[in-house]
Design a protein around this motif. Structure first.
Motif, PDB file in Angstrom:
ATOM      1  N   UNK A 126      39.470 -42.171 -10.994  1.00 42.33           N
ATOM      2  CA  UNK A 126      39.110 -40.853 -10.754  1.00 42.33           C
ATOM      3  C   UNK A 126      39.529 -40.289 -11.902  1.00 42.33           C
ATOM      4  N   UNK A 127      38.888 -39.151 -12.396  1.00 40.47           N
ATOM      5  CA  UNK A 127      39.392 -38.152 -13.146  1.00 40.47           C
ATOM      6  C   UNK A 127      38.845 -36.706 -12.788  1.00 40.47           C
ATOM      7  N   UNK A 128      39.867 -35.595 -12.469  1.00 36.33           N
ATOM      8  CA  UNK A 128      39.331 -34.274 -12.079  1.00 36.33           C
ATOM      9  C   UNK A 128      39.668 -33.531 -13.074  1.00 36.33           C
ATOM     10  N   UNK A 129      38.448 -32.817 -13.555  1.00 40.32           N
ATOM     11  CA  UNK A 129      38.362 -31.792 -14.818  1.00 40.32           C
ATOM     12  C   UNK A 129      38.349 -30.506 -14.436  1.00 40.32           C
ATOM     13  N   UNK A 130      38.710 -29.239 -15.109  1.00 43.97           N
ATOM     14  CA  UNK A 130      38.721 -28.014 -14.596  1.00 43.97           C
ATOM     15  C   UNK A 130      37.408 -27.625 -14.526  1.00 43.97           C
ATOM     16  N   UNK A 131      37.055 -26.791 -13.662  1.00 40.10           N
ATOM     17  CA  UNK A 131      35.720 -26.220 -13.376  1.00 40.10           C
ATOM     18  C   UNK A 131      35.504 -25.279 -14.227  1.00 40.10           C
ATOM     19  N   UNK A 132      34.213 -24.749 -14.339  1.00 39.97           N
ATOM     20  CA  UNK A 132      33.716 -23.656 -15.382  1.00 39.97           C
ATOM     21  C   UNK A 132      32.974 -24.005 -16.514  1.00 39.97           C
ATOM     22  N   UNK A 133      32.138 -23.232 -17.027  1.00 36.04           N
ATOM     23  CA  UNK A 133      31.371 -23.510 -18.025  1.00 36.04           C
ATOM     24  C   UNK A 133      32.147 -23.489 -19.432  1.00 36.04           C
ATOM     25  N   UNK A 134      33.360 -22.645 -19.431  1.00 38.10           N
ATOM     26  CA  UNK A 134      34.329 -22.742 -20.476  1.00 38.10           C
ATOM     27  C   UNK A 134      34.972 -23.995 -20.829  1.00 38.10           C
ATOM     28  N   UNK A 135      34.883 -25.100 -19.620  1.00 34.18           N
ATOM     29  CA  UNK A 135      35.454 -26.320 -19.791  1.00 34.18           C
ATOM     30  C   UNK A 135      34.360 -27.338 -20.118  1.00 34.18           C
ATOM     31  N   UNK A 136      33.071 -26.897 -20.514  1.00 31.81           N
ATOM     32  CA  UNK A 136      31.999 -27.843 -21.101  1.00 31.81           C
ATOM     33  C   UNK A 136      32.361 -28.050 -22.412  1.00 31.81           C
ATOM     34  N   UNK A 137      33.475 -28.743 -22.717  1.00 33.61           N
ATOM     35  CA  UNK A 137      33.981 -28.731 -24.256  1.00 33.61           C
ATOM     36  C   UNK A 137      34.087 -30.203 -24.848  1.00 33.61           C
ATOM     37  N   UNK A 138      34.406 -30.372 -26.031  1.00 34.90           N
ATOM     38  CA  UNK A 138      34.872 -31.609 -26.588  1.00 34.90           C
ATOM     39  C   UNK A 138      36.139 -31.833 -26.319  1.00 34.90           C
ATOM     40  N   UNK A 139      37.072 -30.820 -25.879  1.00 36.55           N
ATOM     41  CA  UNK A 139      38.318 -30.999 -25.448  1.00 36.55           C
ATOM     42  C   UNK A 139      38.281 -31.809 -24.142  1.00 36.55           C
ATOM     43  N   UNK A 140      37.377 -31.130 -23.289  1.00 37.11           N
ATOM     44  CA  UNK A 140      37.531 -31.748 -21.960  1.00 37.11           C
ATOM     45  C   UNK A 140      36.869 -33.427 -21.944  1.00 37.11           C
ATOM     46  N   UNK A 141      35.987 -33.298 -22.724  1.00 32.22           N
ATOM     47  CA  UNK A 141      35.197 -34.747 -23.025  1.00 32.22           C
ATOM     48  C   UNK A 141      36.471 -35.643 -23.436  1.00 32.22           C
ATOM     49  N   UNK A 142      37.168 -35.267 -24.410  1.00 34.93           N
ATOM     50  CA  UNK A 142      38.127 -36.001 -24.720  1.00 34.93           C
ATOM     51  C   UNK A 142      39.250 -36.480 -23.705  1.00 34.93           C
ATOM     52  N   UNK A 143      39.193 -35.581 -22.630  1.00 38.95           N
ATOM     53  CA  UNK A 143      40.198 -35.863 -21.593  1.00 38.95           C
ATOM     54  C   UNK A 143      39.436 -37.136 -20.630  1.00 38.95           C
ATOM     55  N   UNK A 144      38.150 -36.835 -20.484  1.00 35.95           N
ATOM     56  CA  UNK A 144      37.376 -38.069 -19.920  1.00 35.95           C
ATOM     57  C   UNK A 144      37.698 -39.393 -20.864  1.00 35.95           C
ATOM     58  N   UNK A 145      37.186 -39.457 -21.944  1.00 38.39           N
ATOM     59  CA  UNK A 145      37.724 -40.544 -22.819  1.00 38.39           C
ATOM     60  C   UNK A 145      38.760 -41.165 -23.007  1.00 38.39           C
ATOM     61  N   UNK A 146      39.902 -40.042 -22.982  1.00 34.86           N
ATOM     62  CA  UNK A 146      41.408 -40.701 -22.983  1.00 34.86           C
ATOM     63  C   UNK A 146      41.616 -41.421 -21.555  1.00 34.86           C
TER      64      UNK A 146
END
Length: 161
Positions: A126-146
């Motif tokens: 699993x991976x748990x990301x921060x909620x919110x529109x401001x977190x729909x970003x390349x940085x958060x996508x990088x967290x998934x890929x990492x």
């Protein structure tokens, strides 16, 4: 290569002891209705039918995927519906910190349970990301890929979000 998107909007999800309404949002109303019949477990129970709509997303190179919209899925039905799209042995379950406390453990168990008919052993990370529109970003996508790289996931792995 494989991705399945399941959205449970907390504002539109309703739970009881045996059923949860699963809502997958789309901008167009589906035009077809399909019926899913699944024998409940244990075997002495009756067969149940859940109606749902299917929206097919047409992509190139055979990457098409369905979106299922329905309610009153049992845990077994939800697991079978999701697991039929998982072809490898590894799954990355992606959610956010608002949905995780409500559904993460339940879906981890549903995906890992190999008694739902296909007997396929899955490893669910699993991976748990921060909620919110401001977190729909390349940085958060990088967290998934990492996380996928850290786990050693490959092209046979499936992302479920």
């Amino acid at each position: 290569k494989n991705a399945l998107f399941l959205s449970t909007n907390p504002a539109a999800s309703f739970s009881s002891s045996s059923h949860t309404t699963h809502i997958i949002t789309t901008s167009q109303r589906p035009s077809t209705t399909t019926s899913l019949s699944v024998a409940s477990t244990p075997p002495q129970q009756t067969t149940t039918t859940t109606s749902y709509d299917t929206v097919k997303v047409d992509l190139s190179n055979g990457r098409d995927y369905p979106i299922y919209i329905g309610s009153d899925f049992s845990d077994t039905q939800a697991a079978q519906l999701i697991r039929q799209h998982i072809h490898g042995k590894r799954v990355l379950l992606i959610t956010n910190d608002r949905i995780a406390p409500l559904y993460l453990e339940r879906y981890q168990q549903l995906l890992a349970d190999n008694s739902v008919g296909d007997n396929k052993e899955l490893i669910v990370d699993t991976v748990v990301l921060p909620d919110g529109e401001e977190n729909k970003s390349y940085n958060v996508m990088a967290m998934v890929l990492d996380k996928a790289l850290e786990l050693g996931l490959d092209r046979k792995s499936t992302f479920v979000a």
